[in-house]
Design a protein around this motif. Sequence first.
Motif: not given
Length: 119
Positions: A86-106
């Motif tokens: 959640w913190i990273m999602h709102f502080n990262v410009e590149n949404k692909w990083v957010s999506i890939l991180t979400a998948l990794f965390f899942i």
Amino acid sequence: MSAFLSLLLAYLFLGLAIIGIFIPGLPTVPFLLLTAWFAARGTEKLHQWLYAHPSLGKLLIDWEQQKAISKRSKLLAVFMLIVSWWIMHFNVENKWVSILTALFFILIAAFLCSRPDPE
């Protein structure tokens, strides 16, 4: 591997495990498991201290004997993964990083939740 290098790595991973207790996103248990593994090869004193520790020892023994993680540890880990994302999602410009991180965390959360509770 030399005993000195094993000892050095054991203390490095112990430091990272302790920092991981306080910093969201930095895992604690994997670093703790690495600490125990390297300590067994580098210093019996640290290895015994880890297993005798009131909090850390139970985690290590449960994992070693049963490949189990307590329900409390699972809940805390999944909660910290969610907060970290959640913190990273709102502080990262590149949404692909957010999506890939979400998948990794899942995947991490699924693995943790698939482990049995200790007996």
